[in-house]
Design a protein around this motif. Structure first.
Motif, PDB file in Angstrom:
ATOM      1  N   GLU A  25     -12.989 -18.941  49.704  1.00 31.82           N
ATOM      2  CA  GLU A  25     -11.724 -18.509  49.150  1.00 31.82           C
ATOM      3  C   GLU A  25     -11.898 -17.122  48.543  1.00 31.82           C
ATOM      4  O   GLU A  25     -12.968 -16.543  48.539  1.00 31.82           O
ATOM      5  CB  GLU A  25     -11.256 -19.511  48.087  1.00 31.82           C
ATOM      6  CG  GLU A  25     -10.902 -20.849  48.698  1.00 31.82           C
ATOM      7  CD  GLU A  25     -10.686 -21.910  47.645  1.00 31.82           C
ATOM      8  OE1 GLU A  25     -10.833 -21.596  46.467  1.00 31.82           O
ATOM      9  OE2 GLU A  25     -10.394 -23.047  48.026  1.00 31.82           O
ATOM     10  N   ASN A  26     -10.838 -16.662  48.003  1.00 34.67           N
ATOM     11  CA  ASN A  26     -10.845 -15.315  47.458  1.00 34.67           C
ATOM     12  C   ASN A  26     -11.724 -15.206  46.219  1.00 34.67           C
ATOM     13  O   ASN A  26     -11.662 -16.030  45.336  1.00 34.67           O
ATOM     14  CB  ASN A  26      -9.405 -14.965  47.075  1.00 34.67           C
ATOM     15  CG  ASN A  26      -9.249 -13.524  46.733  1.00 34.67           C
ATOM     16  OD1 ASN A  26     -10.171 -12.736  46.924  1.00 34.67           O
ATOM     17  ND2 ASN A  26      -8.093 -13.172  46.249  1.00 34.67           N
ATOM     18  N   GLN A  27     -12.507 -14.177  46.170  1.00 36.48           N
ATOM     19  CA  GLN A  27     -13.184 -13.858  44.924  1.00 36.48           C
ATOM     20  C   GLN A  27     -12.327 -12.831  44.201  1.00 36.48           C
ATOM     21  O   GLN A  27     -12.512 -11.639  44.330  1.00 36.48           O
ATOM     22  CB  GLN A  27     -14.571 -13.307  45.194  1.00 36.48           C
ATOM     23  CG  GLN A  27     -15.459 -14.349  45.861  1.00 36.48           C
ATOM     24  CD  GLN A  27     -16.865 -13.885  46.006  1.00 36.48           C
ATOM     25  OE1 GLN A  27     -17.186 -12.754  45.716  1.00 36.48           O
ATOM     26  NE2 GLN A  27     -17.716 -14.769  46.474  1.00 36.48           N
ATOM     27  N   CYS A  28     -11.382 -13.361  43.464  1.00 37.81           N
ATOM     28  CA  CYS A  28     -10.339 -12.494  42.923  1.00 37.81           C
ATOM     29  C   CYS A  28     -10.857 -11.494  41.914  1.00 37.81           C
ATOM     30  O   CYS A  28     -10.282 -10.439  41.734  1.00 37.81           O
ATOM     31  CB  CYS A  28      -9.247 -13.334  42.281  1.00 37.81           C
ATOM     32  SG  CYS A  28      -8.418 -14.362  43.485  1.00 37.81           S
ATOM     33  N   ALA A  29     -11.920 -11.831  41.230  1.00 36.45           N
ATOM     34  CA  ALA A  29     -12.395 -10.949  40.168  1.00 36.45           C
ATOM     35  C   ALA A  29     -12.774  -9.589  40.726  1.00 36.45           C
ATOM     36  O   ALA A  29     -12.783  -8.597  40.023  1.00 36.45           O
ATOM     37  CB  ALA A  29     -13.581 -11.569  39.458  1.00 36.45           C
ATOM     38  N   SER A  30     -13.094  -9.534  42.015  1.00 35.47           N
ATOM     39  CA  SER A  30     -13.493  -8.252  42.576  1.00 35.47           C
ATOM     40  C   SER A  30     -12.375  -7.635  43.398  1.00 35.47           C
ATOM     41  O   SER A  30     -12.610  -6.751  44.194  1.00 35.47           O
ATOM     42  CB  SER A  30     -14.740  -8.435  43.440  1.00 35.47           C
ATOM     43  OG  SER A  30     -14.434  -9.304  44.514  1.00 35.47           O
ATOM     44  N   ALA A  31     -11.153  -8.115  43.219  1.00 39.26           N
ATOM     45  CA  ALA A  31     -10.048  -7.565  44.003  1.00 39.26           C
ATOM     46  C   ALA A  31      -9.906  -6.076  43.739  1.00 39.26           C
ATOM     47  O   ALA A  31     -10.258  -5.567  42.698  1.00 39.26           O
ATOM     48  CB  ALA A  31      -8.753  -8.293  43.687  1.00 39.26           C
ATOM     49  N   ASN A  32      -9.347  -5.428  44.709  1.00 37.54           N
ATOM     50  CA  ASN A  32      -9.404  -3.969  44.768  1.00 37.54           C
ATOM     51  C   ASN A  32      -8.391  -3.294  43.850  1.00 37.54           C
ATOM     52  O   ASN A  32      -7.581  -3.914  43.196  1.00 37.54           O
ATOM     53  CB  ASN A  32      -9.090  -3.562  46.185  1.00 37.54           C
ATOM     54  CG  ASN A  32      -7.732  -4.102  46.585  1.00 37.54           C
ATOM     55  OD1 ASN A  32      -7.520  -5.287  46.585  1.00 37.54           O
ATOM     56  ND2 ASN A  32      -6.803  -3.234  46.878  1.00 37.54           N
ATOM     57  N   GLY A  33      -8.442  -2.005  43.860  1.00 37.44           N
ATOM     58  CA  GLY A  33      -7.355  -1.234  43.270  1.00 37.44           C
ATOM     59  C   GLY A  33      -7.587  -0.778  41.846  1.00 37.44           C
ATOM     60  O   GLY A  33      -6.648  -0.580  41.101  1.00 37.44           O
ATOM     61  N   SER A  34      -8.832  -0.580  41.464  1.00 39.42           N
ATOM     62  CA  SER A  34      -9.051  -0.103  40.100  1.00 39.42           C
ATOM     63  C   SER A  34      -9.192   1.414  40.072  1.00 39.42           C
ATOM     64  O   SER A  34      -9.672   2.030  41.008  1.00 39.42           O
ATOM     65  CB  SER A  34     -10.279  -0.760  39.497  1.00 39.42           C
ATOM     66  OG  SER A  34     -11.444  -0.225  40.059  1.00 39.42           O
ATOM     67  N   HIS A  35      -8.753   1.985  39.003  1.00 33.34           N
ATOM     68  CA  HIS A  35      -8.830   3.429  38.809  1.00 33.34           C
ATOM     69  C   HIS A  35      -9.990   3.769  37.891  1.00 33.34           C
ATOM     70  O   HIS A  35     -10.518   2.929  37.192  1.00 33.34           O
ATOM     71  CB  HIS A  35      -7.541   3.934  38.156  1.00 33.34           C
ATOM     72  CG  HIS A  35      -6.414   4.099  39.117  1.00 33.34           C
ATOM     73  ND1 HIS A  35      -6.082   5.312  39.656  1.00 33.34           N
ATOM     74  CD2 HIS A  35      -5.542   3.217  39.630  1.00 33.34           C
ATOM     75  CE1 HIS A  35      -5.040   5.162  40.450  1.00 33.34           C
ATOM     76  NE2 HIS A  35      -4.693   3.890  40.460  1.00 33.34           N
ATOM     77  N   SER A  36     -10.333   5.027  37.851  1.00 30.90           N
ATOM     78  CA  SER A  36     -11.283   5.498  36.855  1.00 30.90           C
ATOM     79  C   SER A  36     -11.024   6.968  36.598  1.00 30.90           C
ATOM     80  O   SER A  36     -10.208   7.582  37.250  1.00 30.90           O
ATOM     81  CB  SER A  36     -12.710   5.295  37.343  1.00 30.90           C
ATOM     82  OG  SER A  36     -13.027   6.271  38.303  1.00 30.90           O
ATOM     83  N   CYS A  37     -11.719   7.505  35.636  1.00 29.89           N
ATOM     84  CA  CYS A  37     -11.591   8.931  35.328  1.00 29.89           C
ATOM     85  C   CYS A  37     -12.852   9.676  35.722  1.00 29.89           C
ATOM     86  O   CYS A  37     -13.130  10.740  35.229  1.00 29.89           O
ATOM     87  CB  CYS A  37     -11.370   9.155  33.841  1.00 29.89           C
ATOM     88  SG  CYS A  37     -10.181   8.083  33.090  1.00 29.89           S
ATOM     89  N   GLN A  38     -13.670   9.078  36.544  1.00 26.22           N
ATOM     90  CA  GLN A  38     -14.967   9.671  36.802  1.00 26.22           C
ATOM     91  C   GLN A  38     -14.923  10.574  38.034  1.00 26.22           C
ATOM     92  O   GLN A  38     -14.034  10.474  38.866  1.00 26.22           O
ATOM     93  CB  GLN A  38     -15.986   8.564  37.069  1.00 26.22           C
ATOM     94  CG  GLN A  38     -16.095   8.275  38.551  1.00 26.22           C
ATOM     95  CD  GLN A  38     -16.374   6.845  38.892  1.00 26.22           C
ATOM     96  OE1 GLN A  38     -15.955   5.922  38.218  1.00 26.22           O
ATOM     97  NE2 GLN A  38     -17.064   6.657  39.968  1.00 26.22           N
ATOM     98  N   ALA A  39     -15.905  11.429  38.143  1.00 25.63           N
ATOM     99  CA  ALA A  39     -16.121  12.174  39.382  1.00 25.63           C
ATOM    100  C   ALA A  39     -17.230  11.479  40.160  1.00 25.63           C
ATOM    101  O   ALA A  39     -18.034  10.753  39.599  1.00 25.63           O
ATOM    102  CB  ALA A  39     -16.514  13.605  39.070  1.00 25.63           C
TER     103      ALA A  39
END
Lengths: 298, 103, 253
Positions: free
Chosen positions: B48-62
């Motif tokens: 099943e889905n491993q939701c904790a690693s679902a996509n779409g996170s942002h950051s301020c890093q280079a």
């Protein structure tokens, strides 16, 4: 000191204490703790754009987390430097999130990421001149009017300079504060990185930036990349805060007093306990503060 | 409704409701149940889905420096495709030249 | 003026030319090396977003190949909103028409399955169907009720064995077996409570769900399912859908 005295910082329930950047890797862990468990830090900061979805577990977990932690919303996609103005649809998306989260602080970057409707997912640099000041001032005012809340604007890390710049970054920020009544989010690591990359003095910067409107401070780690005879500091947020940045931070706190201070870590993210340890270091700096003018008081 | 008469349909619904109500009380309770903090959001069984690693996170890093060389195309043998019986046209040559491609 | 500079910067960081060069300088080192930091960040961060949205696709073609494929996509399909959880909706179609992937017909449908999974995860919240309310509806009216699919319910139908391919390309699977790719599979994704469930369903069940999605009544949808498979078992199918949260409301006419 400077003209910013007329723009006092709005009262904020985020304490002048050390906080941690809330990352998805730790969200479940923090959300699953008992209601009466001690908070993992005095406050937490989220990247607003990471929580714009309609529903699902991520937002439910955030609601759990905010029961025990004041939340600051840090934006990465508003593109305050866009010549074409702010995207009304994005303002609405953010306002909806803020309505759910009731953030105690709102912040964005002195940067741009959107042109012609395309989002470049980076904090891209601006020239510092009158034309740009008019653009950014209009955008910051628009955002503050829309959200009904003051915005803290963060100094970016940069790797190049524009030929069209006519003033240093700290003057640009001071004039932006005058124009809009915004506050500042002072990223000490970004000052250090930009100073090294663009050959200015970090100490001069920190002495010149309007310190009484600094509503928040960021601390993060960077990487050093050497290519040929060039040495570039890259703001990777992938490691511990370096010693020279701790030194600058100590000086800033001594001068302006304790401020909400955030540990940011975005890549190669360690265990929560490591972030808590970094936050403890920042808290110790604030707790040990010897005000520079204390000797004169007696 | 051609093949299924009303009585059979009603019996099927009633039977399904009875079994599902018994089998899945936690699902039937609905959202907003924030009791029982031991629950692990999104953590689910294998496959099943491993939701904790679902996509779409942002950051301020280079990002650190990344090799923009085009030779990656030939590395398909490192994937599971070949093992599963799929195949992919092997790319011949020195890699994709980096052309102007403003997107 | 500044707008033109922004456009030049965009061309520089999404391609390889240095359109921005006449307008910028570097304190030391070369400008090209400095521009490369921005270019790498823009392109690699978006490639990373695609990799996190399509992990099975990445595993199937390999990390290096996936990076090249994703970079191709990034350069021609920049995000149109600053919300990365919706970036990649066009990636399956891009895969379907990519000239280097003509031998992997199933890959686009695996990508569709992964995208549907993400959509289900991020979809609006809604309570699952109120079974007590359904039980209270008079038996003679049940054939004409209309189920509303839960906002997190998705159906992916493929002529390929996408469920099996997806299953064996999960991170914890060590031995990837050979697979008969030519078996058609239908996958339903639901989100009872907080976890996304991915289930293989029978052809008649898929026809049933698709009919309900078109707002057909329960009786009409069951009729469509029976025309696909005379052995369609309405009670067993409904039971699974109730347990897995496929529906959110039921309306009587």
């Amino acid at each position: 000191m400077n003209a910013s005295a007329t723009f006092s910082l709005k009262q904020s329930p985020i304490p002048a204490a050390a906080g941690i950047g809330l990352r998805l890797q730790h969200l479940n862990e923090i959300a699953s703790q008992a209601d009466d468990a001690p908070p993992v830090a005095s406050w937490l900061e989220i990247h607003s754009e990471t929580f714009l979805n309609a529903g699902g577990p991520r937002l439910v977990m955030l609601q759990e987390v905010r029961k025990r932690h004041p939340i600051s919303c840090h934006g990465v996609g508003l593109s305050l430097g866009s010549a074409q103005g702010l995207d009304p649809a994005h303002l609405k998306r953010l306002a909806k999130l803020f309505d759910r989260v009731k953030p105690a602080l709102l912040s964005e970057h002195l940067a741009w990421s959107v042109v012609d409707g395309a989002y470049l997912n980076d904090l891209l640099p601006l020239p510092y001149n009158d034309e740009m000041l008019a653009v950014v001032s209009a955008n910051v005012s628009r955002a503050q009017d829309f959200f009904g809340q003051q915005l803290l604007v963060e100094n970016p890390s940069s790797y190049l300079s524009f030929n069209a710049s006519t003033m240093p970054e700290w003057d640009f920020l001071a004039r932006l504060v005058q124009n809009t009544g915004c506050g500042l989010l002072l990223d000490v690591n970004n000052v250090y990185v930009s100073a090294a990359n663009n050959a200015f003095s970090a100490e001069d910067y920190l002495a010149s930036v309007p310190s009484d409107v600094v509503g928040e401070i960021h601390l993060a780690g960077h990487s050093i990349e050497v290519e040929g005879d060039d040495r570039v500091l890259v703001d990777t947020h992938s490691t511990y805060v370096c010693d020279p940045v701790w030194g600058l931070y100590r000086d800033v706190i001594a001068r302006i007093g304790a401020r909400p201070t955030l540990i940011e870590w975005d890549m190669d993210i360690p265990a929560l306990s490591e972030l808590q340890h970094e936050a403890t270091r920042a808290q110790a700096v604030m707790d040990a503060r010897q005000p520079q003018d204390q000797a004169c008081v007696a | 409704m051609s093949e299924l008469n009303l009585k059979a349909l009603a019996a099927a619904v009633a039977g399904a409701v009875a079994v599902a109500s018994f089998a899945a009380p936690s699902f039937a309770q609905g959202m907003g149940d924030s009791k029982g903090k031991e629950k692990c959001y999104g953590v689910s069984k294998a496959g099943e889905n491993q939701c904790a690693s679902a996509n779409g996170s942002h950051s301020c890093q280079a990002q650190s420096k990344v090799d923009l060389d085009g030779n990656e195309w030939k590395y398909v043998e490192a994937g599971s495709c070949a093992k599963m019986g799929g195949k992919i046209q092997a790319f011949q040559g020195k890699g994709t030249p980096m052309k102007k491609n403003g997107g | 003026m500044w707008l033109e500079t922004q456009r030049a910067f965009r061309a520089t960081v999404t391609g390889v030319d240095d359109a921005i060069a006449p307008q910028a300088h570097s304190a030391h080192g070369t400008l090209a090396q400095r521009v490369a930091v921005y270019r790498n960040t823009v392109q690699q961060s978006l490639i990373d977003v695609l990799a996190s949205a399509f992990p099975a696709v990445q595993r199937i073609v390999g990390v290096r190949f996936f990076s090249a494929l994703a970079r191709d996509f990034v350069r021609s399909h920049l995000p149109d909103v600053p919300q990365l959880s919706v970036y990649g909706v066009k990636f399956p179609d891009f895969i379907a028409t990519h000239k280097r992937l003509s031998d992997l017909q199933y890959l686009a449908d695996v990508a569709r399955l992964e995208w549907a999974r993400g959509e289900s995860y991020f979809a609006a919240d809604a309570a699952p169907l109120d079974l007590a309310g359904l039980a209270a509806i008079a038996p003679e009216r049940l054939a004409s009720v209309i189920f509303t699919l839960h906002p997190a319910t998705r159906l992916v139908v493929s002529p390929h064995a996408i469920h099996r391919v997806w299953m064996v390309n999960q991170p914890d699977v060590v031995d990837v077996p050979a697979i008969d790719i030519g078996i058609a599979e239908r996958v339903i994704l639901t989100r009872p409570h907080y976890a996304v469930m991915v289930r293989l369903i029978a052809p008649a069940d898929a026809a049933f769900v698709a009919a309900l999605n078109r707002k057909l009544s329960l009786g009409a949808a069951a009729g469509e399912a029976l025309s696909v498979d005379p052995a369609f078992n309405l009670q067993a199918v409904l039971q699974d859908h109730f347990i897995h949260g496929t529906f959110s409301t039921v309306q009587t006419e």
